[in-house]
Design a protein around this motif. Structure first.
Motif, PDB file in Angstrom:
ATOM      1  N   GLY A  10       0.836  -1.208   0.000  1.00  8.55           N
ATOM      2  CA  GLY A  10       0.000   0.000   0.000  1.00  8.55           C
ATOM      3  C   GLY A  10       0.864   1.248   0.000  1.00  8.55           C
ATOM      4  N   THR A  11       0.321   2.313  -0.580  1.00  6.26           N
ATOM      5  CA  THR A  11       1.043   3.586  -0.659  1.00  6.26           C
ATOM      6  C   THR A  11       0.041   4.720  -0.489  1.00  6.26           C
ATOM      7  OG1 THR A  11       2.555   4.893  -2.037  1.00  6.26           O
ATOM      8  CG2 THR A  11       0.826   3.733  -3.207  1.00  6.26           C
ATOM      9  N   PRO A  12       0.477   5.874   0.033  1.00  2.00           N
ATOM     10  CA  PRO A  12      -0.484   6.981   0.170  1.00  2.00           C
ATOM     11  C   PRO A  12      -0.965   7.469  -1.201  1.00  2.00           C
ATOM     12  CG  PRO A  12       1.752   7.622   0.843  1.00  2.00           C
ATOM     13  CD  PRO A  12       1.797   6.167   0.579  1.00  2.00           C
ATOM     14  N   TYR A  13      -2.253   7.869  -1.273  1.00  2.00           N
ATOM     15  CA  TYR A  13      -2.783   8.385  -2.546  1.00  2.00           C
ATOM     16  C   TYR A  13      -2.333   9.831  -2.763  1.00  2.00           C
ATOM     17  CZ  TYR A  13      -5.673   4.212  -2.845  1.00  2.00           C
ATOM     18  OH  TYR A  13      -6.086   2.919  -2.938  1.00  2.00           O
ATOM     19  N   GLY A  14      -2.120  10.571  -1.666  1.00  2.00           N
ATOM     20  CA  GLY A  14      -1.713  11.970  -1.813  1.00  2.00           C
ATOM     21  C   GLY A  14      -0.965  12.408  -0.568  1.00  2.00           C
ATOM     22  N   PRO A  15      -0.379  13.647  -0.591  1.00  2.00           N
ATOM     23  CA  PRO A  15       0.439  14.108   0.539  1.00  2.00           C
ATOM     24  C   PRO A  15      -0.315  14.107   1.866  1.00  2.00           C
ATOM     25  CG  PRO A  15       0.495  15.690  -1.300  1.00  2.00           C
ATOM     26  CD  PRO A  15      -0.456  14.618  -1.698  1.00  2.00           C
ATOM     27  N   GLU A  16      -1.647  14.313   1.825  1.00  2.00           N
ATOM     28  CA  GLU A  16      -2.407  14.368   3.081  1.00  2.00           C
ATOM     29  C   GLU A  16      -2.475  12.988   3.758  1.00  2.00           C
ATOM     30  OE1 GLU A  16      -3.467  14.872   0.052  1.00  2.00           O
ATOM     31  OE2 GLU A  16      -5.163  13.539  -0.303  1.00  2.00           O
ATOM     32  N   ASP A  17      -2.215  11.934   2.989  1.00  2.00           N
ATOM     33  CA  ASP A  17      -2.262  10.577   3.563  1.00  2.00           C
ATOM     34  C   ASP A  17      -0.947  10.179   4.228  1.00  2.00           C
ATOM     35  OD1 ASP A  17      -4.726  10.364   2.320  1.00  2.00           O
ATOM     36  OD2 ASP A  17      -3.949   9.306   0.569  1.00  2.00           O
ATOM     37  N   LEU A  18       0.076  10.981   3.972  1.00  2.00           N
ATOM     38  CA  LEU A  18       1.419  10.542   4.341  1.00  2.00           C
ATOM     39  C   LEU A  18       1.606  10.281   5.839  1.00  2.00           C
ATOM     40  CD1 LEU A  18       3.868   9.876   2.725  1.00  2.00           C
ATOM     41  CD2 LEU A  18       4.759  12.149   3.197  1.00  2.00           C
ATOM     42  N   GLU A  19       1.125  11.208   6.664  1.00  2.00           N
ATOM     43  CA  GLU A  19       1.346  11.050   8.103  1.00  2.00           C
ATOM     44  C   GLU A  19       0.625   9.811   8.660  1.00  2.00           C
ATOM     45  OE1 GLU A  19       1.020  14.536  10.518  1.00  2.00           O
ATOM     46  OE2 GLU A  19       1.310  13.369  12.343  1.00  2.00           O
ATOM     47  N   PRO A  20      -0.699   9.636   8.359  1.00  2.00           N
ATOM     48  CA  PRO A  20      -1.332   8.409   8.881  1.00  2.00           C
ATOM     49  C   PRO A  20      -0.725   7.124   8.314  1.00  2.00           C
ATOM     50  CG  PRO A  20      -2.871   9.681   7.503  1.00  2.00           C
ATOM     51  CD  PRO A  20      -1.669  10.543   7.726  1.00  2.00           C
ATOM     52  N   TYR A  21      -0.278   7.186   7.076  1.00  2.00           N
ATOM     53  CA  TYR A  21       0.367   6.014   6.450  1.00  2.00           C
ATOM     54  C   TYR A  21       1.653   5.653   7.206  1.00  2.00           C
ATOM     55  CZ  TYR A  21       3.104   3.588   2.764  1.00  2.00           C
ATOM     56  OH  TYR A  21       3.881   2.711   2.040  1.00  2.00           O
ATOM     57  N   TYR A  22       2.476   6.661   7.421  1.00  2.00           N
ATOM     58  CA  TYR A  22       3.759   6.437   8.099  1.00  2.00           C
ATOM     59  C   TYR A  22       3.501   5.997   9.556  1.00  2.00           C
ATOM     60  CZ  TYR A  22       8.838   7.309   8.460  1.00  2.00           C
ATOM     61  OH  TYR A  22      10.194   7.174   8.588  1.00  2.00           O
ATOM     62  N   THR A  23       2.457   6.564  10.161  1.00  2.00           N
ATOM     63  CA  THR A  23       2.119   6.191  11.538  1.00  2.00           C
ATOM     64  C   THR A  23       1.725   4.711  11.591  1.00  2.00           C
ATOM     65  OG1 THR A  23       1.361   8.448  11.907  1.00  2.00           O
ATOM     66  CG2 THR A  23       0.623   6.805  13.506  1.00  2.00           C
ATOM     67  N   ASP A  24       1.006   4.249  10.573  1.00  2.00           N
ATOM     68  CA  ASP A  24       0.615   2.834  10.534  1.00  2.00           C
ATOM     69  C   ASP A  24       1.848   1.941  10.392  1.00  2.00           C
ATOM     70  OD1 ASP A  24      -1.906   1.091  10.398  1.00  2.00           O
ATOM     71  OD2 ASP A  24      -0.629   0.264   8.809  1.00  2.00           O
ATOM     72  N   ILE A  25       2.786   2.354   9.525  1.00  2.00           N
ATOM     73  CA  ILE A  25       4.035   1.571   9.356  1.00  2.00           C
ATOM     74  C   ILE A  25       4.763   1.474  10.698  1.00  2.00           C
ATOM     75  CG2 ILE A  25       6.353   1.606   8.314  1.00  2.00           C
ATOM     76  CD1 ILE A  25       5.132   2.787   5.788  1.00  2.00           C
TER      77      ILE A  25
END
Ligand code: FEC
Length: 318
Positions: free
Chosen positions: A9-24
């Protein structure tokens, strides 16, 4: 037949980046500098196509399974009488760190009445830091359901002859572009993992080496090596050699050309476009090595055929 196809999975846009990285980071917010640094990497590549590629893999896998789903299994294997595919195949996509999540995919399967499915990750090697974590997420999602779903796992497929042929074909394409094929180095890479996992008996490095060895053997390569890439931004030691250090060492050994194949990643994404195409390529240019990175498998039909073969064999397993 039902399939749960999973990828990172990868973020769809810059606004997704923080929650994505937090999940990792298992729910721990990343410090500002790390977040900025990751954002810089995404900006440098433009966009990671991983979600789109995973979706196309799923669509093609579903098409291939339905196209050829025979009324009876073609091979007699597993329990007797063997279980034939039940009706049209359905492939669900769940991503480990973004959307659709593994939890959403499992919930959709349950809603559709699925009670048995094959679970497979679009990455050929088992690791405590990869497939084991996908499994944890699936198990977590299953716990919340009113009815059970039996998951038959494909845990790894590092030596599947079709997979070896896929990688060999792409290395061969690079060989055609070499100035002096007999003098070139061949390097196979995979995502690094913390050394602590290897010390706990993780089969990952052994499996990565197996894939590399089989591809090299199939092509009759006189020499090859394995290197690791994309080590995490944490202070603990990560499995090496790191691809950049390895490229420097190859130059010192006298090599002029190197073919790099990311056997740990079937699809193109951040770790291929940034870590190999920008970072490793810059290292190679700095030391004066010509680096050719082989084409990824993505949703090419030869790779989808491998997934189909694995899924069908697992479905017929008791
Ligand atoms: O294109 C994209 O946006 C996503 C690319 C991507 C793939 C991927 C695959 C694997 N990872 C594996 C292990 C780890 C471990 C950590 C870790 C951290 C990150 C971070 C990003 C990232 N990974 Fe990844 N990985 C991808 C991207 N990965 C971004 C966070 C920033 C960074 O450290 O670079 C450390 C987690 C932690 O902090 O505890 C461990 C393995 C794979 C291959 C199997 C698979 O595809 O699932 C193993 C694609």
């Amino acid at each position: 037949m039902n399939v749960l196809l999973m990828a990172y999975g990868t973020p769809y846009g810059p606004e997704d980046l923080e929650p994505y990285y937090t999940d990792i980071r298992r729910g721990k917010k990343p410090p500002h500098e790390l977040l900025e640094e990751l954002q810089g990497r995404y900006e440098a590549i433009g966009k990671s196509p991983l979600n789109e590629i995973t979706l196309v893999q799923a669509i093609r896998l579903q098409a291939l399974l339905n196209l050829e789903a025979p009324p009876y299994p073609r091979r007699l294997q597993g329990p007797f009488p063997p279980r034939a595919p039940q009706g049209p195949a359905r492939v669900y996509v769940g991503t480990k760190h973004w959307l659709p999540s593994i939890g959403e995919a499992v919930a959709a399967m349950h809603e559709d009445g699925v009670r048995r499915a094959v679970a497979i990750v679009a990455a050929p090697h088992y690791s405590l830091r990869s497939v084991a974590e996908y499994k944890e997420k699936v198990e977590q999602a299953l716990k919340g359901l009113p009815d059970p779903i039996e998951m038959v796992w494909v845990e790894s497929y590092e030596a599947h002859p079709g997979l070896i042929a896929c990688y060999a074909r792409r290395v061969e394409e690079a060989i055609w572009r070499l100035r002096e094929p007999k003098k070139a180095a061949f390097v196979f890479t995979a995502h690094s993992i913390p050394v602590a996992a290897v010390e706990r008996g993780d089969p990952y490095p052994r499996q990565v080496e197996k894939t590399a060895e089989l591809v090299a053997k199939r092509l009759g390569l006189p020499r090859f090596s394995v290197a690791y890439q994309s080590a995490g931004r944490t202070p603990e030691p990560w499995l090496g050699p790191d691809i950049n250090e390895h490229l420097r060492a190859l130059k010192e050994e006298g090599y002029e050309e190197v073919v790099v194949t990311a056997v740990g990643f079937p699809a193109d994404h951040l770790e291929v476009f940034y870590d190999l195409d920008l970072e490793a390529q810059a290292t190679a240019q700095e030391v004066g090595l010509r680096l050719l990175r082989t084409r990824s498998l993505n949703a090419d039909l030869d790779y989808i055929q491998v997934l189909k073969d694995l899924v069908e064999a697992a479905w017929l397993r008791s």
